[in-house]
Structures are given as structure tokens and as C-alpha cells.
Design an enzyme around this catalytic site. Structure first.
Site, PDB file in Angstrom:
ATOM      1  N   ALA A  60       0.663  -1.159  -0.012  1.00 35.35           N
ATOM      2  CA  ALA A  60      -0.025   0.145   0.070  1.00 35.35           C
ATOM      3  C   ALA A  60       0.734   1.281   0.068  1.00 35.35           C
ATOM      4  CB  ALA A  60      -0.821   0.107   1.185  1.00 35.35           C
TER       5      ALA A  60
ATOM      6  N   ASP B  42      -1.753  -4.563   3.303  1.00 35.78           N
ATOM      7  CA  ASP B  42      -0.348  -4.476   3.620  1.00 35.78           C
ATOM      8  C   ASP B  42      -0.327  -4.800   5.101  1.00 35.78           C
ATOM      9  OD1 ASP B  42       1.654  -2.017   2.552  1.00 35.78           O
ATOM     10  OD2 ASP B  42       2.144  -2.798   4.499  1.00 35.78           O
TER      11      ASP B  42
ATOM     12  N   THR C 200      17.877  -2.127  -1.851  1.00 28.63           N
ATOM     13  CA  THR C 200      19.150  -2.417  -1.978  1.00 28.63           C
ATOM     14  C   THR C 200      19.670  -3.392  -0.832  1.00 28.63           C
ATOM     15  OG1 THR C 200      19.657  -0.673  -3.607  1.00 28.63           O
ATOM     16  CG2 THR C 200      21.461  -1.779  -2.790  1.00 28.63           C
TER      17      THR C 200
ATOM     18  N   GLU D  31       6.793  10.615  -9.603  1.00 25.90           N
ATOM     19  CA  GLU D  31       6.222  11.151  -8.110  1.00 25.90           C
ATOM     20  C   GLU D  31       5.929  12.488  -8.504  1.00 25.90           C
ATOM     21  OE1 GLU D  31       7.463   9.835  -4.545  1.00 25.90           O
ATOM     22  OE2 GLU D  31       8.745   8.177  -5.414  1.00 25.90           O
TER      23      GLU D  31
ATOM     24  N   LEU E 183      14.193  -1.277 -15.751  1.00 27.32           N
ATOM     25  CA  LEU E 183      15.401  -0.885 -15.274  1.00 27.32           C
ATOM     26  C   LEU E 183      16.180  -0.001 -16.397  1.00 27.32           C
ATOM     27  CD1 LEU E 183      17.163  -3.971 -13.835  1.00 27.32           C
ATOM     28  CD2 LEU E 183      15.981  -2.389 -12.654  1.00 27.32           C
TER      29      LEU E 183
ATOM     30  N   LEU F 226      17.052   7.920 -17.596  1.00 24.93           N
ATOM     31  CA  LEU F 226      16.517   9.218 -17.214  1.00 24.93           C
ATOM     32  C   LEU F 226      17.515   9.712 -16.508  1.00 24.93           C
ATOM     33  CD1 LEU F 226      12.738   8.236 -16.701  1.00 24.93           C
ATOM     34  CD2 LEU F 226      13.652   9.636 -18.699  1.00 24.93           C
TER      35      LEU F 226
ATOM     36  N   CYS G 151      13.528   4.764  -7.202  1.00 26.52           N
ATOM     37  CA  CYS G 151      13.839   3.929  -8.001  1.00 26.52           C
ATOM     38  C   CYS G 151      15.542   4.167  -8.706  1.00 26.52           C
ATOM     39  CB  CYS G 151      12.979   3.990  -9.200  1.00 26.52           C
ATOM     40  SG  CYS G 151      11.613   3.206  -8.402  1.00 26.52           S
TER      41      CYS G 151
ATOM     42  N   LYS H 140      18.575   2.857  -7.047  1.00 30.81           N
ATOM     43  CA  LYS H 140      18.344   1.243  -6.801  1.00 30.81           C
ATOM     44  C   LYS H 140      18.274   0.498  -8.297  1.00 30.81           C
ATOM     45  CE  LYS H 140      14.120   0.184  -5.585  1.00 30.81           C
ATOM     46  NZ  LYS H 140      13.542  -0.579  -6.773  1.00 30.81           N
TER      47      LYS H 140
ATOM     48  N   LYS I 205      11.647  15.948  -4.690  1.00 30.99           N
ATOM     49  CA  LYS I 205      11.115  16.943  -6.025  1.00 30.99           C
ATOM     50  C   LYS I 205       9.644  17.468  -5.614  1.00 30.99           C
ATOM     51  CE  LYS I 205       9.045  14.893  -9.551  1.00 30.99           C
ATOM     52  NZ  LYS I 205       8.643  13.762 -10.527  1.00 30.99           N
TER      53      LYS I 205
END
Length: 477
Positions: free
Chosen positions: A13, A37, A97, A174, A226, A232, A281, A284, A344
Site C-alpha cells: 500500500a 499491507d 538494495t 512522483e 531498469l 533518465l 528507483c 536502486k 522533487k
């Protein structure tokens, strides 16, 4: 053979599971959608009548929850019952990780993936389509398949159950996650069973045009996620490396980025310089890519992607050094205001935020930090800095060295410098003339997000430093 899906369950969740299931529930009123969850506090937050207490902040999310919750969208800790009644189960759990053991520091820890697969194997009834939604390393589907299919052994005298596994990674940014879900650039589905793939396609077709839905084998789907994140992150490190060169040569990074971005072969996205990339992300996934490349003996490829991470970390350390240098070579016991702690704008997520490393560096130098972020609470800031402090074996007393400000004026009062780290829109409307009268001289503003317009500073006596601007060489007062 068509597969009818009436109930879906999402294990996890968090930032992906909650918003994704909210959009599916809103677009597919015929589906019953359950988000589960083990974290009761998190589920209680999703169920709280006060929508400002949702564990995830995303523009537009509150409206979705208000429309669907209790109707065809449910949040629960009852994992067994939710899996048992579901035709399709999404796995959307954290894949951090690894901190120890084989692949420590690079490989993903799949313990939550494994735990989810075992729960599905134990509690599923009939045929269940299992969908990987978490960001995972290539070949994770093999782990899930092995767990699921081994659970079928010895079931001759028990109710039958069967499974198919799909990979459908999320491509969410996000701050714009809801719009990314409603208007995706593409939906990627990898798998071997055409019937199961079509069952998921039929869900997305309720609001996504079929030409945007890409069908691949499961390994291509896993690797695509990945690779997308690595590309990016690479663009961000690339433009940030050029920002340092602009400062030395007198160039303007915004002008360089505009000129480069107008090349149709390159494009303008992700060419805005800043203090580095963050989020759950990018780092990682690149570490995962590095680990996989090493595993297959592709050391040159691994080294290439490792450099993307090095530039990102270097950018943050570089900014710290500039701040210290401008403040006469020391920030010991000096008050520095930090505008923005989330990685951000338009999110309350602080995972891998550049602010963590930069603030930690300043604390090590002896600074006192006053921090303002419209969506991140003091405890989250303190926990993030403490985690890094402990990981690096430092002995800073974080809570004695930081406090959160409730206004720009409080943050500026007595500050030697203000550092802009997150591009929140409200930071563009700060009355800098008023702020300059509250700061200690010589007052410095370090703009790492190209938020401020130096032409609007009027009668203020502020010293301005902007990341990537060669005019830094002659703008000191």
C-alpha cells in the site's frame, strides 16, 4: 480461453500500490479492488476519514480515494482473505538494495517479493494471475514462478490452484503519478500466457488506447523498467556535469539546455540541472543494472552505469563545498535555511532525496539547519538524516542541529544563507526584499533549482549564487 477478472488484490500500500489501485478502481467500477499491507498504521491512514492523512501525497489522489473508497476500493490488513477471493494479484512491495551478503550495496533485496509469492501460493484459490508491479531485477519472475509452482506439488487431494505470472512495471513520476496513470505514455505487459495478458489488457482498455499497450516477453518487460530509469538518471547526471562547466566558462545552463533540447533527436525532458536525482528507483535500479552486468561479466557496461551514480553524488558534494567556501570557509554554528526536503516538488517522498546528503554534509561541517518543506514533516526529515548518519558511523546529534520552520520569515531570521533544494511553486513567490532584512550579512541565497529571477530582487542586498550560471563569477555584492 478468456479469463474473467472480477476481483483484484494489490500487496503493498505504498507509493505505487495505493495510487495505481485507486485509478483502476475509478476507471473499472465493475472490479472489486483490495489493497493489502502488513503495516496496520499505513492501512489505517488510507482508511482515515481525514483525507489529508493519506500516507501518500499526490495531486488528484484525494479525489480518487473519496470517490471509490468503500465502494469498490478497499484497504485491508487481511492478506489471506483478500488473496483468496482475488482473480488477479499485483505485487507492489519495496525492493530495497541489499545491505549485507551477496551483492550487498548493488543487488535488490527480494525478501518482500518472496514473502508475497509465498502468501499467494498459500492462500490463492483456483487460477490466479500474478502481476509483478514492483521495480525488480531481470529474472525475478523465475523466483516467483518457482515458489508458486512448487506449492502445487502434493495437491492431488486438495482444491486445485494454478498460476500465471506477468510483468507490468510502473512508469510513474512522483508528483504527476495520477496523471501518469490516467494518461500513460505506454503500458508494458510481459508474459507467456496470452489469456492472462489479455485479461490485464482488458482492464487497461477501459481508459488506455490499445496502441499504447505493449506486449513483450517477461524478461524484456523486466529489463525495460531498469533501462528506462537508468536512461533518465543518465540525462540528469549529464546535464549536471555540464552545469559545473557553465559556472567555470560563463555559460548559462538554462540556455545550453534549451538549445540542446530543441534537437528532436534529444528532446527537452530531463535536461533541467539541479542538486541531483532522488526518489526510490533511480539509484536502486542503476545499482541493480551494475550488479547484473558484473554477474554476466560485462564489467565495462557496469563501469559505465556506475559513473552516472558517481556524478550524482559528486554534484551534491560540490554544492556543499561551494556553500562552505562562500561563507568564509566555515559554517560552524551558522544557521542555514533549507527550502525543500522532498526529492522533487508535489510529493512528500524523501527517499534518496539530494537534500539528505547535502544537509548531512552541512551538519558534519557544524551548521545548524532550519528546514521548510510544505509536505514533509519533522520526523521524516529527522529519520532520513539519522539513517544516513548511522550508516556512515557519524555521531551528529541530529535533533539538536535541525528544526523545521513554519514560515519563510522564521526560516530566514538570523540565517547566514538559504539553500533552495526542491522546486516547490510557492518558493517562486517569496518576498526576497523582506527576507534579506531578516538574514545575517553577508546574506547568501544558493538557488539549486533555477527558482528565482535575480532581476526581481529589487533593493535587497542579497548575494545570489545559481547552479549552472556563469554569471556567478561577477554577481557578488
Amino acid at each position: 480461453m478468456s479469463v474473467e477478472v472480477k476481483t483484484i488484490c494489490c500487496i503493498g500500500a505504498g507509493y505505487v500500490g495505493g495510487p495505481t489501485m485507486a485509478v483502476i478502481a475509478d476507471k473499472c467500477k465493475y472490479l472489486k479492488v483490495i489493497v493489502v499491507d502488513l503495516n496496520k498504521d499505513k492501512i489505517d491512514s488510507w482508511n482515515d476519514e481525514d483525507l489529508t492523512k493519506l500516507p501518500v501525497y499526490e495531486p488528484g489522489l484525494k479525489d480518487l480515494i473519496k470517490r471509490c473508497r468503500g465502494k469498490n476500493l478497499f484497504f485491508s490488513t487481511n492478506i489471506q482473505q483478500s488473496i483468496a477471493q482475488s482473480d488477479m494479484v499485483f505485487i507492489s512491495v519495496n525492493t530495497p538494495t541489499k545491505k549485507r551478503g551477496l551483492g550487498a550495496g548493488e543487488a535488490s533485496d527480494l525478501k518482500y517479493i518472496e514473502s508475497s509469492a509465498r502468501s499467494i501460493a498459500e492462500f490463492a484459490v483456483g487460477h490466479t494471475i500474478v502481476v509483478e508491479k514492483s521495480t525488480i531485477p531481470v529474472k525475478t519472475a523465475e523466483v516467483i514462478k518457482t515458489i508458486l509452482f512448487s506449492s502445487q506439488k502434493g495437491l492431488e487431494n486438495k482444491p486445485s490452484k494454478s498460476f500465471t505470472v506477468l510483468s507490468s512495471p510502473e512508469f510513474l513520476a512522483e508528483g504527476t503519478a495520477i496523471d501518469d496513470l490516467i494518461n500513460p505514455s505506454r503500458v508494458l505487459i510481459g508474459g507467456e500466457s496470452k489469456d492472462s495478458i489479455n485479461a490485464l489488457v482488458n482492464i487497461y482498455k477501459n481508459w488506455v488506447s490499445e496502441e499504447k499497450i505493449i506486449k513483450t516477453n517477461i524478461w524484456s518487460s523486466e529489463l525495460s523498467k531498469l533501462t528506462a530509469n537508468a536512461f533518465l538518471a543518465q540525462r540528469i547526471s549529464s546535464i549536471n556535469s555540464i552545469s559545473a562547466l557553465c559556472e567555470k566558462t560563463g555559460a548559462d545552463i538554462s540556455e545550453v539546455a534549451k538549445a540542446v533540447g530543441m534537437d528532436y533527436r534529444i528532446g527537452r525532458h530531463f535536461l533541467k540541472s539541479g542538486p541531483g536525482f532522488g526518489g526510490s528507483c533511480f539509484k536502486k535500479d542503476i545499482l541493480n543494472l551494475v550488479y547484473i552486468c558484473k554477474l554476466y561479466g560485462l564489467n565495462e557496461v557496469a563501469n559505465y552505469w556506475q559513473e552516472v551514480l558517481k556524478i550524482n553524488h559528486w554534484q551534491q558534494n560540490r554544492l556543499t563545498n561551494i556553500i562552505v567556501k562562500k561563507l568564509f570557509g566555515t559554517v560552524t554554528n551558522k544557521k542555514i535555511g533549507i527550502l525543500g526536503f522532498a526529492f522533487k516538488a508535489d510529493t512528500n517522498d524523501t527517499r534518496e532525496s539530494p537534500a539528505i546528503n547535502i544537509c548531512s554534509n552541512l551538519l558534519l561541517e557544524g551548521a545548524k539547519l532550519s528546514i521548510y518543506d510544505p509536505k514533509v514533516k519533522f520526523q521524516e526529515i529527522s529519520d532520513s538524516l539519522n539513517d544516513l548518519n548511522n550508516a556512515q558511523d557519524h555521531t551528529i546529534k541530529i535533533k539538536d542541529s535541525i528544526f523545521t520552520a513554519s514560515s519563510f520569515e522564521q526560516l530566514a531570521n538570523g540565517s547566514d544563507a538559504i539553500l533552495i533544494l526542491t522546486e516547490w511553486v510557492e518558493f517562486k513567490n517569496i518576498d526576497w526584499v523582506k527576507i534579506s532584512k531578516l538574514m545575517r550579512k553577508p546574506s547568501w541565497i544558493f538557488d539549486c533549482r533555477d527558482i528565482i529571477d535575480v532581476n526581481h530582487f529589487g533593493e535587497s542586498d542579497l548575494n545570489i549564487w545559481k547552479l549552472g550560471f556563469g554569471s556567478n563569477m561577477d554577481n557578488q555584492k
